[in-house]
Design an enzyme around this catalytic site. Structure first.
Site, mmCIF file in Angstrom:
data_model
loop_
_atom_site.group_PDB
_atom_site.id
_atom_site.type_symbol
_atom_site.label_atom_id
_atom_site.label_comp_id
_atom_site.label_asym_id
_atom_site.label_seq_id
_atom_site.Cartn_x
_atom_site.Cartn_y
_atom_site.Cartn_z
ATOM 1 N N ASP A 222 -20.045 97.372 65.247
ATOM 2 C CA ASP A 222 -18.715 97.015 65.715
ATOM 3 C C ASP A 222 -17.662 97.932 65.094
ATOM 4 O O ASP A 222 -17.855 98.450 63.984
ATOM 5 C CB ASP A 222 -18.389 95.570 65.339
ATOM 6 C CG ASP A 222 -19.222 94.565 66.118
ATOM 7 O OD1 ASP A 222 -19.611 94.881 67.253
ATOM 8 O OD2 ASP A 222 -19.470 93.474 65.580
ATOM 9 N N TYR B 194 -27.290 94.264 55.680
ATOM 10 C CA TYR B 194 -25.827 94.378 55.657
ATOM 11 C C TYR B 194 -25.268 93.803 54.361
ATOM 12 O O TYR B 194 -25.765 92.778 53.868
ATOM 13 C CB TYR B 194 -25.194 93.604 56.804
ATOM 14 C CG TYR B 194 -25.602 94.030 58.190
ATOM 15 C CD1 TYR B 194 -24.825 94.932 58.917
ATOM 16 C CD2 TYR B 194 -26.749 93.512 58.787
ATOM 17 C CE1 TYR B 194 -25.190 95.313 60.202
ATOM 18 C CE2 TYR B 194 -27.125 93.889 60.068
ATOM 19 C CZ TYR B 194 -26.337 94.788 60.769
ATOM 20 O OH TYR B 194 -26.709 95.158 62.035
ATOM 21 N N ASP C 12 -14.252 87.884 63.526
ATOM 22 C CA ASP C 12 -14.013 88.937 62.531
ATOM 23 C C ASP C 12 -12.522 89.222 62.486
ATOM 24 O O ASP C 12 -11.707 88.406 62.959
ATOM 25 C CB ASP C 12 -14.850 90.185 62.833
ATOM 26 C CG ASP C 12 -14.446 90.888 64.133
ATOM 27 O OD1 ASP C 12 -13.474 90.459 64.797
ATOM 28 O OD2 ASP C 12 -15.101 91.882 64.493
ATOM 29 N N ARG D 73 -21.316 88.443 62.636
ATOM 30 C CA ARG D 73 -20.085 87.693 62.925
ATOM 31 C C ARG D 73 -20.419 86.240 63.282
ATOM 32 O O ARG D 73 -19.741 85.310 62.843
ATOM 33 C CB ARG D 73 -19.329 88.334 64.091
ATOM 34 C CG ARG D 73 -18.576 89.595 63.720
ATOM 35 C CD ARG D 73 -17.812 90.123 64.906
ATOM 36 N NE ARG D 73 -18.693 90.694 65.923
ATOM 37 C CZ ARG D 73 -18.408 90.727 67.227
ATOM 38 N NH1 ARG D 73 -17.292 90.192 67.673
ATOM 39 N NH2 ARG D 73 -19.230 91.298 68.075
#
Length: 233
Positions: A52, A80, A94, A186
């Site tokens: 993203d 992540y 987000d 997210r």
């Protein structure tokens, strides 16, 4: 490195900067390679797994014949470094959208956070965010959502292999996530907030691993105007 090398196939590890789309990063790289090496107009290049715009970190780009490896790389587990903010939500899950639905989180304890996070390890059902690139009747979900249209996302199975390195500094909670392909961090942030009962959204995301590839060997210099592949590779 020669034009033949890129046509035969190379894997380039990018450290994608904040606010770049994955498409923009690949296009910038393609432009630089075509100019420096006089590559053909239909030179093959693509990335293995979208990041993203509000995320940074590892973006794997394959060139030439190595574009055939994209699916294999995309299917690999990912890692992540994640930060969420509890007690508040956003429509996009987000920082793309403003904060809404503030709630008091003063009753939330560190033990409760650890207990809640442990519930998400293993196979879970997850709904992708409406602000995602998933296609619905030929349209991107984020295009429909940005037009204000109602978007119904179907849940899917995904696997969280581990949640570790948990740091709590309320309202922020930071941790490292190892997950299967197709996982939306997210959505994970949002779902954690719902389980806590006070809401949450993703404030920071950095991809550090895809399979055996690591951010330690990636660089953002490949996207800089002054960087020359001929001089540095």
């Amino acid at each position: 490195m020669t034009s033949e090398d890129f046509l035969e196939g190379q894997i380039i590890l990018l450290d994608k900067p904040l606010d770049w789309t994955s498409f923009q990063a690949v296009n910038k790289l393609k432009y630089k390679l075509k100019n420096e090496f006089n590559l053909p107009k239909k030179f093959k290049i693509g990335h293995a797994g979208t990041l993203d715009p509000r995320a940074t970190g590892l973006l794997i780009v394959c060139t030439g014949k190595f574009t055939k490896k994209i699916q294999e790389i995309q299917d690999a587990p990912k890692e992540y470094i994640t930060e969420i903010k509890i007690g508040v939500q956003t429509e996009s899950y987000d920082t793309e959208k403003p904060e809404i639905l503030h709630q008091d989180y003063s009753q939330i304890t560190e033990d409760f956070i650890h207990e809640t996070l442990s519930k998400f390890v293993g196979e879970i059902d997850q709904k992708p965010p409406v602000f995602s690139a998933i296609k619905i009747d030929g349209n991107r979900a984020y295009d429909l959502a940005r037009k204000g249209e109602e978007v119904e996302m179907k849940s899917r199975k995904t696997t969280i292999h581990y949640l570790k390195n948990i740091e709590i500094d309320l309202p922020f909670v930071r941790f490292t996530v190892g997950c299967s392909k197709g996982t939306y961090i997210r959505s994970l942030a949002h779902d954690i907030g719902q389980e806590l009962g006070v809401g949450a959204y993703l404030t920071n995301l950095r991809r550090t691993k895809i399979g055996d590839y690591s951010i330690e060997h990636a660089s953002s210099k490949y996207l800089e105007n002054e960087f020359s592949f001929k001089e540095n590779l």
